[in-house]
Scaffold this active site. Structure first.
Site, mmCIF file in Angstrom:
data_model
loop_
_atom_site.group_PDB
_atom_site.id
_atom_site.type_symbol
_atom_site.label_atom_id
_atom_site.label_comp_id
_atom_site.label_asym_id
_atom_site.label_seq_id
_atom_site.Cartn_x
_atom_site.Cartn_y
_atom_site.Cartn_z
ATOM 1 N N THR A 176 0.833 -1.204 0.000
ATOM 2 C CA THR A 176 0.000 0.000 0.000
ATOM 3 C C THR A 176 0.870 1.258 0.000
ATOM 4 O OG1 THR A 176 -0.068 -0.013 2.423
ATOM 5 C CG2 THR A 176 -1.825 -1.161 1.257
ATOM 6 N N ASP A 177 0.233 2.397 -0.308
ATOM 7 C CA ASP A 177 0.931 3.670 -0.180
ATOM 8 C C ASP A 177 0.091 4.620 0.675
ATOM 9 O OD1 ASP A 177 -1.040 4.916 -1.758
ATOM 10 O OD2 ASP A 177 0.200 4.940 -3.554
ATOM 11 N N GLY A 178 0.591 5.838 0.812
ATOM 12 C CA GLY A 178 -0.032 6.802 1.711
ATOM 13 C C GLY A 178 -1.474 7.140 1.347
ATOM 14 N N ALA B 135 -3.619 4.862 1.055
ATOM 15 C CA ALA B 135 -4.344 3.728 1.639
ATOM 16 C C ALA B 135 -4.836 2.739 0.585
ATOM 17 C CB ALA B 135 -5.500 4.196 2.528
#
Lengths: 141, 141, 141, 141
Positions: free
Chosen positions: D15-17, D19
């Site tokens: 995942t990344d920031g 979400a």
């Protein structure tokens, strides 16, 4: 509009067991260049997520892999945006090798070219959102 | 010996769903600093793998996570090597935030400190190998 | 309490130019095992972030790298949690190779052992939070 | 030929920031499915690199991102190969969500579709190489 260019260095983290950059990791370089193109216009994505509450999300992409990048290579990642409607941008991007090991034969070598379509969305609902004015003005149609 | 310092920027690729840098990805920043410390001494790992035929491999590490890094943060990654016998190095490393969002309160904030033990090995057999002379001379015992 | 064990396979994405798993990527395997240990107790981190509003964050870790994993290796990642106060857990973790190429000589080979300290924090404020009852009861002190 | 399907779970690492899964990381899922399709035919890439001395390298790809995957999602990654000449394969691939959080409304949801062109190359020279017989026979033209 001339292309925006951002440098990248190849580290161990980027390579795979074939001793070349792993095919998915070139997409990281492409994103860094898009992010820095935006920052060069005075905007960070953290700020835009708070005000006016927008995010950019990749909708589609195509990539041609022409030659591999290797450990220690010095790369130049270019990014040329174009408006596509009022809520998305098409980025034409390239990655060239300009140095590293083995030493380049003089001029830069094209390693990869890509087209990346990015949509502007509401940071909460993730629904399509009109591009902010500073982008509509800065980018060619 | 004063610490070698290398900058890093936090991109989307580094973050996770908690909106902070994923805990494993700080190790990438640490390695970039070690690699650049070596390059600043005139050596790339590609060249060293060919002549004299050595690689560096991480034997052990310990990390204390003190505060999270976030998207767009500008980091400083430091690296202070010390000889440990004739075939390995201990690196004391730190990561500070020097800018980004939210804006720093003036001075740099310590985010992480780490100790990383790196062994010199033969590039083919992966057996321990004496450090090259330029390192034995450049690094404090 | 006996250890919880979760399998992992080594793919191209995990390896680096040295034809072994990149040192930071073992931390991904370790986290998958911790996440699956929690899921085996009936809890996903997405649910816990909503109710009761907690996240788990790595506070510190130490890792000993004993032998490298390679492409196609079949790994077993173990995880043995222990309470450390009311707001954090210490995980003792190991990674063994149980198959792959080159074929194993019979029994599993220990590749890595690690200790990982994880704190329970409020999902919004990121401040330390008491572990939920189901964990306090399930884990040895 | 019906599609080969391989499961994948979304972890923090993916995942990344925002979400959601980071856009480059879907390419890791796609590769795992291609690798497992090959393994289901009895071949590991480590073995093929030694005998008959071939590697597979991605030449081009296109991806449409239709809906994001999130932490804990259970995915199904499909892979349908087709011969393209004697030295390359075109894979049509899809990723569906079959479970996870938020819970699916019954049937699987299409998150992504992709086309990936893979060339067979000599493991040493990286020059194009005829596909091995077991692939020429197993795959539709």
């Amino acid at each position: 509009m001339s292309a925006f260019v951002w440098p990248a260095r190849v580290y161990w983290e980027d390579t795979d067991g074939g001793a070349v950059v792993y095919y998915a990791n070139y997409l990281r370089y492409l994103e860094r260049a898009r992010t820095e193109w935006l920052r060069a216009r005075g905007h960070s994505q953290q700020q835009l997520a708070r005000d006016p509450g927008i995010l950019f999300t990749v909708v589609s992409l195509s990539v041609n892999y022409r030659a591999p990048a290797r450990l220690d290579d010095q790369l130049q990642v270019s990014c040329r945006p174009r408006l596509r409607g009022a809520a998305s941008l098409d980025f034409v991007q390239q990655i060239h090798r300009v140095g590293g090991a083995p030493p380049p034969g003089g001029s830069a070598q094209l390693l990869l070219d890509a087209q990346v379509r990015v949509a502007c969305v509401d940071a909460t609902s993730l629904r399509p959102q009109r591009l902010p004015a500073f982008l509509l003005e800065a980018v060619d149609g």
